[in-house]
Design an enzyme around this catalytic site. Structure first.
Site, PDB file in Angstrom:
ATOM      1  CB  VAL A   1      -0.968  -0.051   1.251  1.00 31.64           C
ATOM      2  CG1 VAL A   1      -2.087  -1.141   0.968  1.00 31.64           C
ATOM      3  CG2 VAL A   1      -0.147  -0.230   2.585  1.00 31.64           C
ATOM      4  CG  ASP A   2       5.376   0.634  -0.169  1.00 29.74           C
ATOM      5  OD1 ASP A   2       5.278   0.717  -1.623  1.00 29.74           O
ATOM      6  OD2 ASP A   2       5.711  -0.195   0.398  1.00 29.74           O
TER       7      ASP A   2
ATOM      8  CG  HIS B   1      -4.218  -5.975  -0.772  1.00 28.94           C
ATOM      9  ND1 HIS B   1      -3.373  -6.662  -0.135  1.00 28.94           N
ATOM     10  CD2 HIS B   1      -5.028  -6.679  -1.532  1.00 28.94           C
ATOM     11  CE1 HIS B   1      -3.626  -7.886  -0.315  1.00 28.94           C
ATOM     12  NE2 HIS B   1      -4.589  -8.097  -1.089  1.00 28.94           N
TER      13      HIS B   1
HETATM   14  P1  NAD Z   1       4.113 -10.802   4.850  1.00 30.36           P
HETATM   15  O1  NAD Z   1       4.664  -9.795   5.876  1.00 30.36           O
HETATM   16  O2  NAD Z   1       3.142 -11.732   5.014  1.00 30.36           O
HETATM   17  O3  NAD Z   1       5.475 -11.688   4.239  1.00 30.36           O
HETATM   18  C1  NAD Z   1       6.515 -10.897   3.890  1.00 30.36           C
HETATM   19  C2  NAD Z   1       7.438 -11.838   3.108  1.00 30.36           C
HETATM   20  O4  NAD Z   1       8.624 -11.017   2.702  1.00 30.36           O
HETATM   21  C3  NAD Z   1       7.961 -12.994   3.744  1.00 30.36           C
HETATM   22  O5  NAD Z   1       7.907 -14.189   3.202  1.00 30.36           O
HETATM   23  C4  NAD Z   1       9.346 -12.821   4.231  1.00 30.36           C
HETATM   24  O6  NAD Z   1      10.332 -13.822   4.062  1.00 30.36           O
HETATM   25  C5  NAD Z   1       9.687 -11.681   2.979  1.00 30.36           C
HETATM   26  N1  NAD Z   1      11.002 -10.824   3.557  1.00 30.36           N
HETATM   27  C6  NAD Z   1      10.940 -10.024   4.416  1.00 30.36           C
HETATM   28  N2  NAD Z   1      11.933  -9.130   4.291  1.00 30.36           N
HETATM   29  C7  NAD Z   1      12.505  -9.353   2.939  1.00 30.36           C
HETATM   30  C8  NAD Z   1      13.385  -8.650   2.258  1.00 30.36           C
HETATM   31  N3  NAD Z   1      14.156  -7.889   2.873  1.00 30.36           N
HETATM   32  N4  NAD Z   1      13.660  -9.331   1.052  1.00 30.36           N
HETATM   33  C9  NAD Z   1      12.823 -10.158   0.490  1.00 30.36           C
HETATM   34  N5  NAD Z   1      11.975 -10.872   1.215  1.00 30.36           N
HETATM   35  C10 NAD Z   1      11.801 -10.213   2.308  1.00 30.36           C
HETATM   36  O7  NAD Z   1       3.637  -9.865   3.675  1.00 30.36           O
HETATM   37  P2  NAD Z   1       2.745 -10.132   2.185  1.00 30.36           P
HETATM   38  O8  NAD Z   1       2.875 -11.261   1.655  1.00 30.36           O
HETATM   39  O9  NAD Z   1       2.856  -9.007   1.480  1.00 30.36           O
HETATM   40  O10 NAD Z   1       1.226  -9.979   3.147  1.00 30.36           O
HETATM   41  C11 NAD Z   1       0.276  -9.410   2.598  1.00 30.36           C
HETATM   42  C12 NAD Z   1      -0.343  -8.128   3.368  1.00 30.36           C
HETATM   43  O11 NAD Z   1       0.880  -7.404   3.640  1.00 30.36           O
HETATM   44  C13 NAD Z   1      -0.742  -7.340   2.133  1.00 30.36           C
HETATM   45  O12 NAD Z   1      -2.014  -7.159   2.365  1.00 30.36           O
HETATM   46  C14 NAD Z   1      -0.133  -5.873   2.220  1.00 30.36           C
HETATM   47  O13 NAD Z   1      -1.081  -4.930   2.069  1.00 30.36           O
HETATM   48  C15 NAD Z   1       0.349  -5.878   3.539  1.00 30.36           C
HETATM   49  N6  NAD Z   1       1.535  -4.997   3.896  1.00 30.36           N
HETATM   50  C16 NAD Z   1       2.134  -3.963   3.162  1.00 30.36           C
HETATM   51  C17 NAD Z   1       3.068  -3.120   3.357  1.00 30.36           C
HETATM   52  C18 NAD Z   1       3.641  -1.988   2.697  1.00 30.36           C
HETATM   53  O14 NAD Z   1       2.809  -1.759   1.815  1.00 30.36           O
HETATM   54  N7  NAD Z   1       4.897  -1.672   2.489  1.00 30.36           N
HETATM   55  C19 NAD Z   1       3.667  -3.322   4.812  1.00 30.36           C
HETATM   56  C20 NAD Z   1       3.232  -4.360   5.565  1.00 30.36           C
HETATM   57  C21 NAD Z   1       1.878  -5.262   5.249  1.00 30.36           C
END
Ligand code: NAD
Length: 240
Positions: free
Chosen positions: A94-95, A110
């Site tokens: 969502v960023d 999302h």
């Molecule tokens: P999740 O937290 O379920 O999984 C994150 C995954 O990224 C894990 O498998 C982990 O091993 C991996 N990971 C962590 N650090 C990493 C790195 N430096 N490089 C590569 N891989 C790395 O996240 P998801 O699957 O995106 O979950 C879905 C939900 O999270 C979505 O609905 C999303 O909207 C939301 N979300 C978004 C943000 C954002 O916009 N930045 C932040 C937090 C959550």
């Protein structure tokens, strides 16, 4: 009917992990957001009905952090692929770090923190950048503004469009997602049998069929991968 595969098309599916090295916490890792918050309270229609101020506060903080964050080398590597490929980024994030890194075609399944929307059927949307939303702040149709985020139980946006991009891509790159939120996670099953399929993450619970797993941080793995794919494409075109 499945669309024809386009030889120079890449579909990139990203999740919270691609933004982790920009300082934005993921959801499910050990420092993830769901260790400090309950998603039922802050990311569901029921949570919004019961405690709207707490929901606004949660997303105001996410928005503030996302607004201050900068793209990392992973986002930049994905954007660099556009020099030789047609690239569609389909993100659960969502960023807007993909856009800031230069990606031109980004689909947000999302929603986006940088927008607020009304709560009537019209769903009028407003750009708010990094600003907070407060209780009593109304849409022009008189309804309370809320984050333009798809909460658990709500319908994912642009899903059909995303499916068709994945099915038509010669390469499918999945980065930084636990593949545990549906239907976004099911997009990997749309990849063509002959497409090159790569998953980059710190860990994977179940590797989807046909995918190669590159374990590591997005900001470290993606620059080398993008450079290789750009070179392969240069050679392919030279030999055509
Ligand atoms: P999740 O937290 O379920 O999984 C994150 C995954 O990224 C894990 O498998 C982990 O091993 C991996 N990971 C962590 N650090 C990493 C790195 N430096 N490089 C590569 N891989 C790395 O996240 P998801 O699957 O995106 O979950 C879905 C939900 O999270 C979505 O609905 C999303 O909207 C939301 N979300 C978004 C943000 C954002 O916009 N930045 C932040 C937090 C959550």
């Amino acid at each position: 009917m499945k669309p024809d595969i386009q030889p120079n098309k890449i579909a990139v599916l990203t999740g919270a992990g691609v933004s982790a090295e920009s300082g934005l916490p993921t959801f499910r890792d050990s420092h993830g957001l769901w260790n400090s918050y309950s998603w039922e309270q802050v990311a569901s229609p029921e949570g919004w009905r019961v405690r709207p101020a707490a929901v606004l506060e949660f997303y105001n903080e996410r928005r503030r952090q996302a607004w201050l964050a900068s793209p990392n080398a992973g986002h930049e590597a994905i954007a660099s692929l556009e020099a030789a490929f047609e690239v569609v980024v389909i993100t659960q994030n969502v960023d807007e770090l993909h856009e800031r890194a230069g990606s031109k075609h980004v689909i947000h399944l999302h929603g986006e923190l940088a927008y607020a929307r009304g709560t009537s059927e019209a769903r009028k949307r407003y750009r708010i950048d990094g600003e907070p939303i407060t209780m009593g702040q109304l849409c022009e149709d008189g309804t309370q503004l809320r984050p333009d985020i798809v909460w658990f139980g709500e319908e994912v946006q642009f899903f059909e469009e995303a499916c068709s991009h994945v099915a038509g891509a010669a390469r499918v790159l999945v980065v930084g997602t636990s593949l545990s939120v549906f239907p976004a996670a099911s997009l990997v099953t749309m990849a063509g049998a002959r497409a090159q399929k790569v998953l980059v993450s710190l860990e994977v619970e179940r590797l989807p069929p046909g995918f190669e797993f590159l374990r590591g941080r997005a900001a470290e793995v993606l620059p080398a991968l993008a450079a290789k794919w750009l070179e392969d494409e240069r050679v392919r075109i030279a030999q055509a």
